[in-house]
Each structure stands twice: as structure tokens, then as C-alpha cells.
Design a protein around this motif. Structure first.
Motif, PDB file in Angstrom:
ATOM      1  N   THR A  53       0.789  -1.231   0.111  1.00  0.00           N
ATOM      2  CA  THR A  53      -0.010  -0.186  -0.158  1.00  0.00           C
ATOM      3  C   THR A  53       1.105   1.004   0.043  1.00  0.00           C
ATOM      4  N   PRO A  54       0.493   2.397  -0.774  1.00  0.00           N
ATOM      5  CA  PRO A  54       1.192   3.616  -0.596  1.00  0.00           C
ATOM      6  C   PRO A  54       1.369   4.111   0.804  1.00  0.00           C
ATOM      7  N   GLY A  55       2.150   4.910   1.023  1.00  0.00           N
ATOM      8  CA  GLY A  55       2.326   5.736   2.400  1.00  0.00           C
ATOM      9  C   GLY A  55       1.196   6.814   2.366  1.00  0.00           C
ATOM     10  N   SER A 104      16.837   8.139  -8.519  1.00  0.00           N
ATOM     11  CA  SER A 104      16.864   9.586  -8.661  1.00  0.00           C
ATOM     12  C   SER A 104      15.557  10.235  -8.264  1.00  0.00           C
ATOM     13  N   ALA A 105      14.504   9.527  -8.708  1.00  0.00           N
ATOM     14  CA  ALA A 105      12.949   9.915  -8.255  1.00  0.00           C
ATOM     15  C   ALA A 105      12.701   9.686  -7.031  1.00  0.00           C
ATOM     16  N   VAL A 106      13.104   8.419  -6.406  1.00  0.00           N
ATOM     17  CA  VAL A 106      12.945   7.993  -5.318  1.00  0.00           C
ATOM     18  C   VAL A 106      13.676   8.848  -4.302  1.00  0.00           C
ATOM     19  N   GLY A 121      -0.980  13.274   2.352  1.00  0.00           N
ATOM     20  CA  GLY A 121      -1.047  13.890   1.166  1.00  0.00           C
ATOM     21  C   GLY A 121      -0.654  13.147  -0.201  1.00  0.00           C
ATOM     22  N   LEU A 122      -0.976  13.911  -1.419  1.00  0.00           N
ATOM     23  CA  LEU A 122      -0.228  13.085  -2.544  1.00  0.00           C
ATOM     24  C   LEU A 122       1.280  12.894  -2.633  1.00  0.00           C
ATOM     25  N   GLY A 128       5.789   6.980  -1.054  1.00  0.00           N
ATOM     26  CA  GLY A 128       5.683   5.513  -0.532  1.00  0.00           C
ATOM     27  C   GLY A 128       5.725   4.572  -1.798  1.00  0.00           C
ATOM     28  N   LEU A 129       4.914   4.832  -2.638  1.00  0.00           N
ATOM     29  CA  LEU A 129       4.654   3.963  -3.837  1.00  0.00           C
ATOM     30  C   LEU A 129       6.088   3.635  -4.433  1.00  0.00           C
TER      31      LEU A 129
END
Length: 134
Positions: A53-55, A104-106, A121-122, A128-129
Motif C-alpha cells: 500500500t502507498p504511504g 533519482s526519482a525516489v 497527501g499526494l 511511499g509507492l
């Protein structure tokens, strides 16, 4: 004999009870309730949920809108440990551009997420994802 001297050196040190080695002096203290774990949910189920699950972020009482962490806070500057992995992936004889892009994105999202005090929030969901994707 060396082990005894080593053990004795710790017995003379003052207690650090109540102090956290990871808390920087510039990090404001917040009244954050401890997470509530559901006792009726098995540990393996909580682990699967954590990974799939996302954060969601954290709600911190007393945090002013727009308040941000200092870049000297360990929660942020310790992210420098991810840079060598990005450099290695980019400078190999056979570069790995996909790994460079993902790392780099993470790293960018994680820095923004922690700079923002892990607010819900978003950004929390996206970070998290992506972190779990890595």
C-alpha cells in the motif's frame, strides 16, 4: 581482559536515557502519538500491507502550515548515502539508465517528503509507492 575493559568503559558513561542520537537540535519536538497496532491482525498481514500500500503520511499536532525541516537535519542529510548507488549505476561500463531514473526519482521524492515533515497527501502516497517500487 580486553572485553572487560571495554565493558567497564560503558559502565562509567553517563546515561543517555531520554536522548535520541538521531534527533538534531534544530528538529522541533512534536507531540506525536505512537502508532496503534491492531493486535488482532497477524504480523505477516501487516507486513504485506506495508509493502503493497502507498504511504499515508503522519499528522503532527502543533506543526505550522508551511513549516519545513532544516537541510542539516539527519532525516534529510543522511539521504546522501543513496548518491553512490546512483553514480555507480550511471558510470558503469554498461550503464543502467532505468536504475538511475528510479533511484533519482525516489531520492527526490523522499527528500521532499521528509523536508515536509511527512505530512499526509499526494506527496506521501507518491513517495511511499515509488520507494516500494525500488
Amino acid at each position: 581482559r580486553g572485553a572487560m575493559l571495554f565493558a567497564r568503559s560503558f559502565s562509567r558513561r553517563p546515561s543517555l536515557a531520554g536522548h535520541s542520537a538521531t534527533m538534531a537540535s534544530n528538529t522541533p519536538k512534536r507531540d506525536v502519538p505512537a502508532p496503534e497496532w491492531k493486535a488482532d491482525v497477524p504480523a505477516w498481514e501487516r507486513l504485506v500491507s506495508l509493502v503493497t500500500t502507498p504511504g499515508t503520511g503522519q499528522v503532527r499536532r502543533g506543526l505550522k502550515p508551511g513549516e519545513r525541516r532544516s537541510w542539516s537535519d539527519p532525516q534529510l542529510w543522511t539521504h546522501v548515502a543513496f548518491v553512490p548507488g546512483i553514480l555507480v549505476a550511471a558510470t558503469r561500463a554498461a550503464p543502467l539508465p532505468e536504475l538511475v531514473a528510479i533511484q533519482s526519482a525516489v531520492l527526490s521524492l523522499s527528500l521532499l517528503y521528509h523536508w515536509n515533515y511527512e505530512r499526509p497527501g499526494l506527496l506521501a502516497q507518491g513517495e511511499g509507492l515509488r520507494a516500494k517500487m525500488l
